[in-house]
Design an enzyme around this catalytic site. Structure first.
Site, PDB file in Angstrom:
ATOM      1  N   LYS A  11      -4.399   2.821   3.524  1.00  0.00           N
ATOM      2  CA  LYS A  11      -5.731   2.234   3.334  1.00  0.00           C
ATOM      3  C   LYS A  11      -6.814   3.318   3.281  1.00  0.00           C
ATOM      4  O   LYS A  11      -6.569   4.481   3.638  1.00  0.00           O
ATOM      5  CB  LYS A  11      -5.985   1.222   4.455  1.00  0.00           C
ATOM      6  CG  LYS A  11      -5.012   0.030   4.399  1.00  0.00           C
ATOM      7  CD  LYS A  11      -5.365  -1.032   5.426  1.00  0.00           C
ATOM      8  CE  LYS A  11      -4.442  -2.238   5.331  1.00  0.00           C
ATOM      9  NZ  LYS A  11      -4.835  -3.323   6.291  1.00  0.00           N
ATOM     10  N   TYR A  51      -5.919  -9.878  -1.420  1.00  0.00           N
ATOM     11  CA  TYR A  51      -6.013 -10.538  -0.115  1.00  0.00           C
ATOM     12  C   TYR A  51      -6.447 -11.998  -0.236  1.00  0.00           C
ATOM     13  O   TYR A  51      -6.946 -12.569   0.733  1.00  0.00           O
ATOM     14  CB  TYR A  51      -6.961  -9.763   0.795  1.00  0.00           C
ATOM     15  CG  TYR A  51      -6.336  -8.515   1.401  1.00  0.00           C
ATOM     16  CD1 TYR A  51      -5.307  -8.612   2.342  1.00  0.00           C
ATOM     17  CD2 TYR A  51      -6.760  -7.244   1.040  1.00  0.00           C
ATOM     18  CE1 TYR A  51      -4.728  -7.488   2.899  1.00  0.00           C
ATOM     19  CE2 TYR A  51      -6.187  -6.103   1.606  1.00  0.00           C
ATOM     20  CZ  TYR A  51      -5.172  -6.238   2.534  1.00  0.00           C
ATOM     21  OH  TYR A  51      -4.596  -5.122   3.093  1.00  0.00           O
ATOM     22  N   ASN A 114      -6.946  -0.230   9.679  1.00  0.00           N
ATOM     23  CA  ASN A 114      -5.701  -0.023  10.434  1.00  0.00           C
ATOM     24  C   ASN A 114      -4.653   0.769   9.646  1.00  0.00           C
ATOM     25  O   ASN A 114      -3.457   0.592   9.839  1.00  0.00           O
ATOM     26  CB  ASN A 114      -5.167  -1.358  10.954  1.00  0.00           C
ATOM     27  CG  ASN A 114      -4.886  -2.361   9.848  1.00  0.00           C
ATOM     28  OD1 ASN A 114      -5.015  -2.046   8.669  1.00  0.00           O
ATOM     29  ND2 ASN A 114      -4.485  -3.559  10.229  1.00  0.00           N
ATOM     30  N   HIS A 117      -0.901  -1.051   5.076  1.00  0.00           N
ATOM     31  CA  HIS A 117      -0.464  -2.423   4.822  1.00  0.00           C
ATOM     32  C   HIS A 117       1.051  -2.437   4.783  1.00  0.00           C
ATOM     33  O   HIS A 117       1.680  -1.470   4.350  1.00  0.00           O
ATOM     34  CB  HIS A 117      -1.005  -2.895   3.465  1.00  0.00           C
ATOM     35  CG  HIS A 117      -0.382  -4.187   2.996  1.00  0.00           C
ATOM     36  ND1 HIS A 117      -0.811  -5.412   3.448  1.00  0.00           N
ATOM     37  CD2 HIS A 117       0.661  -4.429   2.158  1.00  0.00           C
ATOM     38  CE1 HIS A 117      -0.063  -6.360   2.893  1.00  0.00           C
ATOM     39  NE2 HIS A 117       0.829  -5.792   2.099  1.00  0.00           N
ATOM     40  N   GLU A 128       3.537  -8.408  -4.311  1.00  0.00           N
ATOM     41  CA  GLU A 128       2.611  -7.292  -4.101  1.00  0.00           C
ATOM     42  C   GLU A 128       3.025  -6.065  -4.905  1.00  0.00           C
ATOM     43  O   GLU A 128       2.176  -5.359  -5.465  1.00  0.00           O
ATOM     44  CB  GLU A 128       2.520  -6.987  -2.609  1.00  0.00           C
ATOM     45  CG  GLU A 128       1.830  -8.120  -1.835  1.00  0.00           C
ATOM     46  CD  GLU A 128       1.931  -8.004  -0.328  1.00  0.00           C
ATOM     47  OE1 GLU A 128       1.408  -8.903   0.354  1.00  0.00           O
ATOM     48  OE2 GLU A 128       2.520  -7.019   0.179  1.00  0.00           O
TER      49      GLU A 128
HETATM   50  N1  UDP Z   1      -7.979  -7.863   9.427  1.00  0.00           N
HETATM   51  C1  UDP Z   1      -9.266  -7.771   9.945  1.00  0.00           C
HETATM   52  N2  UDP Z   1      -9.586  -8.526  11.042  1.00  0.00           N
HETATM   53  C2  UDP Z   1      -8.691  -9.372  11.633  1.00  0.00           C
HETATM   54  C3  UDP Z   1      -7.417  -9.476  11.096  1.00  0.00           C
HETATM   55  C4  UDP Z   1      -7.076  -8.717   9.996  1.00  0.00           C
HETATM   56  O1  UDP Z   1     -10.081  -7.017   9.443  1.00  0.00           O
HETATM   57  O2  UDP Z   1      -9.061 -10.040  12.625  1.00  0.00           O
HETATM   58  C5  UDP Z   1      -7.617  -7.061   8.253  1.00  0.00           C
HETATM   59  C6  UDP Z   1      -6.710  -5.881   8.597  1.00  0.00           C
HETATM   60  O3  UDP Z   1      -7.029  -4.782   7.738  1.00  0.00           O
HETATM   61  C7  UDP Z   1      -5.337  -6.466   8.277  1.00  0.00           C
HETATM   62  C8  UDP Z   1      -5.647  -7.310   7.034  1.00  0.00           C
HETATM   63  O4  UDP Z   1      -6.916  -7.884   7.312  1.00  0.00           O
HETATM   64  O5  UDP Z   1      -4.381  -5.467   8.051  1.00  0.00           O
HETATM   65  C9  UDP Z   1      -4.654  -8.400   6.727  1.00  0.00           C
HETATM   66  O6  UDP Z   1      -4.494  -9.205   7.883  1.00  0.00           O
HETATM   67  P1  UDP Z   1      -3.034  -9.663   8.358  1.00  0.00           P
HETATM   68  O7  UDP Z   1      -3.225 -10.707   9.407  1.00  0.00           O
HETATM   69  O8  UDP Z   1      -2.203 -10.013   7.160  1.00  0.00           O
HETATM   70  O9  UDP Z   1      -2.468  -8.354   9.079  1.00  0.00           O
HETATM   71  P2  UDP Z   1      -1.289  -7.352   8.663  1.00  0.00           P
HETATM   72  O10 UDP Z   1      -0.240  -8.157   7.954  1.00  0.00           O
HETATM   73  O11 UDP Z   1      -1.920  -6.297   7.787  1.00  0.00           O
HETATM   74  O12 UDP Z   1      -0.795  -6.773   9.964  1.00  0.00           O
HETATM   75 MG    MG Z   2      -0.411  -9.426   6.347  1.00  0.00          MG
END
Ligand code: UDP
Ligand code: MG
Length: 136
Positions: A11, A51, A114, A117, A128
């Site tokens: 990211k 997203y 974070n 992905h 994806e």
């Molecule tokens: N994210 C965020 N706030 C939250 C949860 C998720 O900004 O409370 C962002 C974060 O970058 C995350 C992405 O949205 O990686 C997609 O969320 P997901 O729940 O799919 O998490 P992941 O699969 O990436 O662990």
């Molecule tokens: Mg996810």
């Protein structure tokens, strides 16, 4: 795409802070082979499409802005049990909860920024990967 593949992005925060090499190294050390690799800038429209599943979530607009704020690195990775093993390697979404030794524990700055992905299912890994690299 077979079930031994997953899709990942490094990211914008991690690219900006020169962690492409360190993160790809952790992926390779974790047994993943890099099948496809591309550095690119997502437009807000493309980030929003990627997203779209989160469109109703409160963090969606900020997430789209963040994911289009600088270059990312998209990749397809190959390993037995790729999707599940890669989720283990990256760690929890919130780095405060990510286990020691995970990519997010080492490189993530916040729950949004974070670092990486990782696809959450074989079906989404295929969707994806196609989004960035087309059907193979
Ligand atoms: N994210 C965020 N706030 C939250 C949860 C998720 O900004 O409370 C962002 C974060 O970058 C995350 C992405 O949205 O990686 C997609 O969320 P997901 O729940 O799919 O998490 P992941 O699969 O990436 O662990
Ligand atoms: Mg996810």
């Amino acid at each position: 795409m077979a079930t031994n593949r997953t899709f990942t992005m490094i990211k914008p925060d991690a690219v900006q802070e020169n962690h492409i090499g360190g993160i790809l190294h952790m992926m390779e050390e974790g047994g993943f082979r890099i099948v496809e690799l591309q550095k690119l800038l997502l437009t807000p429209e493309r980030a929003g499409q990627f997203y779209a599943v989160h469109a109703e979530r409160p963090f969606y607009n900020d997430l789209v802005k963040y994911m289009s704020s600088g270059p990312i690195v998209a990749a397809v990775l190959e390993k037995d049990n790729a999707v599940a093993d890669f989720r283990t390697l990256i760690g929890a979404t919130n780095p405060a909860q990510a286990a020691e030794g995970t990519i997010r524990k080492k490189y993530a700055k916040s729950i949004e920024a974070n670092a990486v992905h990782g696809s959450d299912s074989d079906e989404n890994a295929q969707i994806e990967a196609d989004f960035f690299f087309g059907s193979k």
